[in-house]
Write an enzyme that holds these catalytic residues in place. Structure first.
Site, PDB file in Angstrom:
ATOM      1  N   GLU A 114       0.841  -1.197   0.000  1.00  0.00           N
ATOM      2  CA  GLU A 114       0.000   0.000   0.000  1.00  0.00           C
ATOM      3  C   GLU A 114       0.878   1.249   0.000  1.00  0.00           C
ATOM      4  OE1 GLU A 114      -1.737   0.436   4.262  1.00  0.00           O
ATOM      5  OE2 GLU A 114      -1.363  -1.709   3.953  1.00  0.00           O
ATOM      6  N   LYS A 116       2.720   4.553   1.041  1.00  0.00           N
ATOM      7  CA  LYS A 116       3.158   5.092   2.329  1.00  0.00           C
ATOM      8  C   LYS A 116       2.862   6.589   2.333  1.00  0.00           C
ATOM      9  CE  LYS A 116       7.104   5.459   5.432  1.00  0.00           C
ATOM     10  NZ  LYS A 116       6.919   6.912   5.605  1.00  0.00           N
ATOM     11  N   ASP A 118       2.569  10.419   3.256  1.00  0.00           N
ATOM     12  CA  ASP A 118       3.498  11.363   3.875  1.00  0.00           C
ATOM     13  C   ASP A 118       2.684  12.376   4.668  1.00  0.00           C
ATOM     14  OD1 ASP A 118       5.905  12.445   4.544  1.00  0.00           O
ATOM     15  OD2 ASP A 118       6.161  13.574   2.692  1.00  0.00           O
ATOM     16  N   TYR A 223      -5.172   2.643   7.991  1.00  0.00           N
ATOM     17  CA  TYR A 223      -4.340   1.541   7.489  1.00  0.00           C
ATOM     18  C   TYR A 223      -4.260   0.341   8.427  1.00  0.00           C
ATOM     19  CZ  TYR A 223      -0.834   3.876  10.471  1.00  0.00           C
ATOM     20  OH  TYR A 223      -0.172   4.457  11.526  1.00  0.00           O
ATOM     21  N   LYS A 311      11.418   3.005   0.860  1.00  0.00           N
ATOM     22  CA  LYS A 311      11.502   4.444   0.622  1.00  0.00           C
ATOM     23  C   LYS A 311      11.978   4.706  -0.802  1.00  0.00           C
ATOM     24  CE  LYS A 311      10.753   7.037   3.429  1.00  0.00           C
ATOM     25  NZ  LYS A 311      11.417   7.607   4.598  1.00  0.00           N
ATOM     26  N   CYS A 405      27.988  44.978  -1.744  1.00  0.00           N
ATOM     27  CA  CYS A 405      26.656  44.436  -1.483  1.00  0.00           C
ATOM     28  C   CYS A 405      25.746  44.716  -2.677  1.00  0.00           C
ATOM     29  CB  CYS A 405      26.069  45.064  -0.222  1.00  0.00           C
ATOM     30  SG  CYS A 405      24.358  44.590   0.095  1.00  0.00           S
ATOM     31  N   CYS A 408      22.923  47.428  -1.475  1.00  0.00           N
ATOM     32  CA  CYS A 408      23.185  48.827  -1.101  1.00  0.00           C
ATOM     33  C   CYS A 408      24.492  49.371  -1.669  1.00  0.00           C
ATOM     34  CB  CYS A 408      23.202  48.974   0.416  1.00  0.00           C
ATOM     35  SG  CYS A 408      24.606  48.140   1.222  1.00  0.00           S
ATOM     36  N   CYS A 423      27.651  42.150   4.451  1.00  0.00           N
ATOM     37  CA  CYS A 423      27.450  43.588   4.322  1.00  0.00           C
ATOM     38  C   CYS A 423      27.192  44.122   5.721  1.00  0.00           C
ATOM     39  CB  CYS A 423      26.245  43.879   3.413  1.00  0.00           C
ATOM     40  SG  CYS A 423      25.736  45.609   3.445  1.00  0.00           S
ATOM     41  N   CYS A 428      21.182  48.967   4.987  1.00  0.00           N
ATOM     42  CA  CYS A 428      20.998  48.182   3.754  1.00  0.00           C
ATOM     43  C   CYS A 428      19.518  47.816   3.612  1.00  0.00           C
ATOM     44  CB  CYS A 428      21.850  46.919   3.824  1.00  0.00           C
ATOM     45  SG  CYS A 428      21.623  45.800   2.420  1.00  0.00           S
TER      46      CYS A 428
END
Length: 668
Positions: A114, A116, A118, A223, A311, A405, A408, A423, A428
């Protein structure tokens, strides 16, 4: 109509509505129109209002009811809710079946396969056919009572079709479309987005107010059962069919196989088909079908030997680095971001991947125009795995981190002992945006209505230049903004006024000194009692406080020696913002992580390890050094190592640093 006639009518309406709920939410096959259903529901509500003595706990009108809880209570599971062992490849699946055959002595086993889900594992307890309690898995032995929220999920029957006593287990999940709609609404309202459907489902179920959970279209698949005693069941598939006959929702994609090669093929097929489902799955669950053989094969201390979770492998996809840009964080850290040709990975479209810092950029040798392999680390974080250097054409361009930066223009600095360029300009604009968002966040000044979108709107229209300017806003200026009506403006101004009375610890956290989080702010505020005392304190005085180390002490000291920061402080003072450490009100409200265990792994970019720990502990959580079944979240940074794999194997929620910050400021 007398009370006897009303009682008969109420029972008839309740049964009819329950039948239509089953058709709509479980079978996905409605037989009446929404209008007919609404009229029926309205008639029942009217009768129950006239005759309140006729209201029963399993009435369709009782899906949402009662006041919000103050806290969750613990629930001990009569039969432990164990985790499943994981298999990550075909050989590990074959190891599982070999062990099962050896332990059972049976060579021709049947297997149930079946999807799985999440989501969030829960238990539902029914007595005499009525739902009396629902709980989270917790650590497998003890969970939390979330009955008030589970009752809001319309596919969970409040009353079964038979008057039986039983406990069932299931997975609460968010359908993909509903999750996207929820995030779209949050984006429009300027609220932080949920990281993924699993986190959204878990967060919804851990609300103290059931109205929040009721507003979110969650669903469930059942389940299994906690105990089979008293039920004449021979195998797992028969159990699922019986649960379905009771009105419980069972996944229709469950199948039985006698040949294990077919089991392996089914896992491979679903690995490709999973994105066709309207919900997320991260693998397939394989169980021995025969219940007697299940009992014979038995359990380990943490998982059943008769079941395993396969998995799905992390999907790796090839794409192109179209450009590399640099983002600036709240503390001024510069982070290179790879802009990718959009590509679907593990069910979502990926357009960006962080390259973390200049060292990682050099180590991976990424160039603009490179063909690269990406995946989602831990099924969550977009990560650039490697550069396909053999596919280079010679047209690729080197990328060099900027000397100034990008926001700025000020020259950036590499602080000794750090890897990120920074920076250091306190004005800024990008840093200011991040600082305002942080200042207004739940763990700081908790200013409702001042989320990322509102902060950006204020800055772009020149209404604020620093956090203190927030308290100089007025209704007329706010209403001049797009998407800011009178009601929104009034609510924001009211929230700002309320925030002036916050304790000093919240203000200190909101000002955003590097390395200082919620817990450190409380410790310092409790010690000095006033902001003026903190401003005048020496590094040595701060270090003398238990739990305050030299890094935090030096950061706070330097923060309040900066003239720009002191200017903000004086502006805040003149608006009447509280500078004293008073008794904190609504403490339970801010303990978002109470009872939750976190593990930090890998190099974080925007927080030091201590700062992240302070953030978690300041909201009631605890940070541990190792991953175990009692761990609730693992926060991963760069190069997370084995703890990430341990978290995946134990099905523990994995968070990025950004997702942790979102939870800290938005989980309500």
């Amino acid at each position: 109509m007398d009370s006897n006639e009303a009682g008969i009518k109420v029972r008839q309406l309740a049964e009819e509505i329950n039948k239509h709920d089953y058709n709509y939410y479980v079978l996905d096959s409605p037989v009446i129109s929404d209008r007919e259903y609404d009229l029926m529901k309205r008639e029942l509500e009217k009768l129950e209002k006239e005759y309140p003595q006729l209201v029963t706990p399993d009435s369709p009108t009782q899906r949402v009811g009662g006041k919000p809880l103050e806290t969750f209570t613990s629930v001990s599971h009569a039969v432990p809710m164990l985790s499943l062992d994981n298999a990550f490849n075909e050989n590990e699946l074959l190891d599982f079946v070999r062990r099962a055959k050896n332990l059972s002595g049976v060579s021709n086993l049947e297997y149930v396969v079946e999807p799985k889900m999440d989501g969030l594992a829960v238990s539902l307890l029914y007595q005499d056919g009525g739902l009396v309690r629902g709980a989270t898995r917790g650590d497998g032995q003890v969970g939390e009572d979330i009955t008030h929220n589970l009752r809001t999920i319309k596919s969970i029957p409040l009353k079964l079709k038979e008057r039986v006593d039983l406990e069932v287990r299931g997975e609460v999940y968010f359908p993909r479309k509903a999750f996207q709609d929820l995030n779209d609404r949050r984006a429009e309202q300027g609220e932080p987005l949920f990281a993924n459907p699993r986190n959204a489902a878990a967060g919804s179920m851990r609300q103290l107010d059931p109205a929040v959970a009721a507003s979110r279209p969650l669903n469930i698949y059942i389940y299994g059962m906690g105990s089979f005693e008293g039920f004449p069941l021979k195998n797992h598939l028969e159990m699922l069919n019986y649960l379905k006959s009771l009105g419980l929702r069972v996944n229709p994609h469950t199948a039985v196989y006698t040949d294990f090669e077919e089991v392996i093929q089914a896992c491979k097929d679903w690995s490709l088909k999973r994105y066709e489902l309207p919900y997320e799955i991260d693998g397939m669950v394989i169980k021995i079908n025969d219940l007697k053989i299940q009992a014979q094969v038995g359990y380990t201390t943490r998982s059943p030997r008769w079941a395993v979770a396969f998995k799905f492998p992390a999907e790796q996809v090839e794409t192109t680095v179209e450009d590399i840009q640099v983002s600036v964080g709240r503390t001024g850290a510069l982070t290179p971001i790879a802009l990718l040709t959009p590509v679907k990975v593990s069910g979502s479209v990926i357009k960006r991947a962080s390259l973390h810092n200049q060292d990682i950029l050099r180590e991976k040798g990424v160039k603009i125009g490179d063909r690269v392999i990406i995946h989602k680390a831990g099924e969550v974080i977009p990560e650039l795995v490697k550069v396909l250097k053999e596919k280079r054409t010679g047209q690729e361009k080197d990328f060099i981190m900027p000397e100034n930066c990008p926001a700025c223009g000020q020259e950036v600095t590499l602080i000794p002992g750090e890897v990120a360029l920074r920076c250091l300009n306190s004005t800024c604009p990008v840093q200011m945006y991040e600082r305002i968002v942080h200042f207004a966040s739940r763990g700081a000044m908790d200013i409702e209505g001042l989320g990322p979108a509102a902060a950006r709107l204020l800055l772009e229209n020149g209404l604020v230049e620093d956090v203190a300017d927030l308290y100089y806003l007025n209704k007329e200026r706010l209403m001049s903004l797009d998407r800011m009506g009178e009601k929104s403006a009034s609510k924001l101004l009211e929230a700002l006024e309320v925030s002036k009375n916050n304790p000093l610890s919240k203000l200190l956290n909101g000002l955003g000194s590097r390395f200082l989080g919620g817990k450190g702010s409380r410790v310092i505020a409790e010690h000095f009692k006033s902001l003026d005392r903190i401003i005048s304190a020496s590094v040595e005085e701060m270090i003398s406080i238990p739990e305050i180390g030299p890094k935090i002490a030096a950061s706070v000291f330097e923060f309040f020696k900066n003239p720009a920061n002191l200017k903000v402080v004086e502006k805040l003072r003149s608006t009447g913002v509280n500078f004293k450490q008073v008794q904190e009100q609504g403490k339970a409200q801010e303990q978002l992580f109470e009872g939750q265990a976190f593990v930090l792994t890998g190099k974080l970019q925007n927080h030091s390890r201590q700062e992240a720990q302070n953030l978690i502990e300041g909201l009631g959580g605890r940070v541990t050094s190792s991953v175990s079944r009692s761990t609730n979240y693992v926060v991963v940074g760069e190069n997370p190592g084995s703890k990430l794999e341990q978290a995946r194997s134990l099905e523990i929620t994995i968070l990025t640093e950004e997702q942790l910050q979102q939870m800290a400021s938005s989980e309500k």
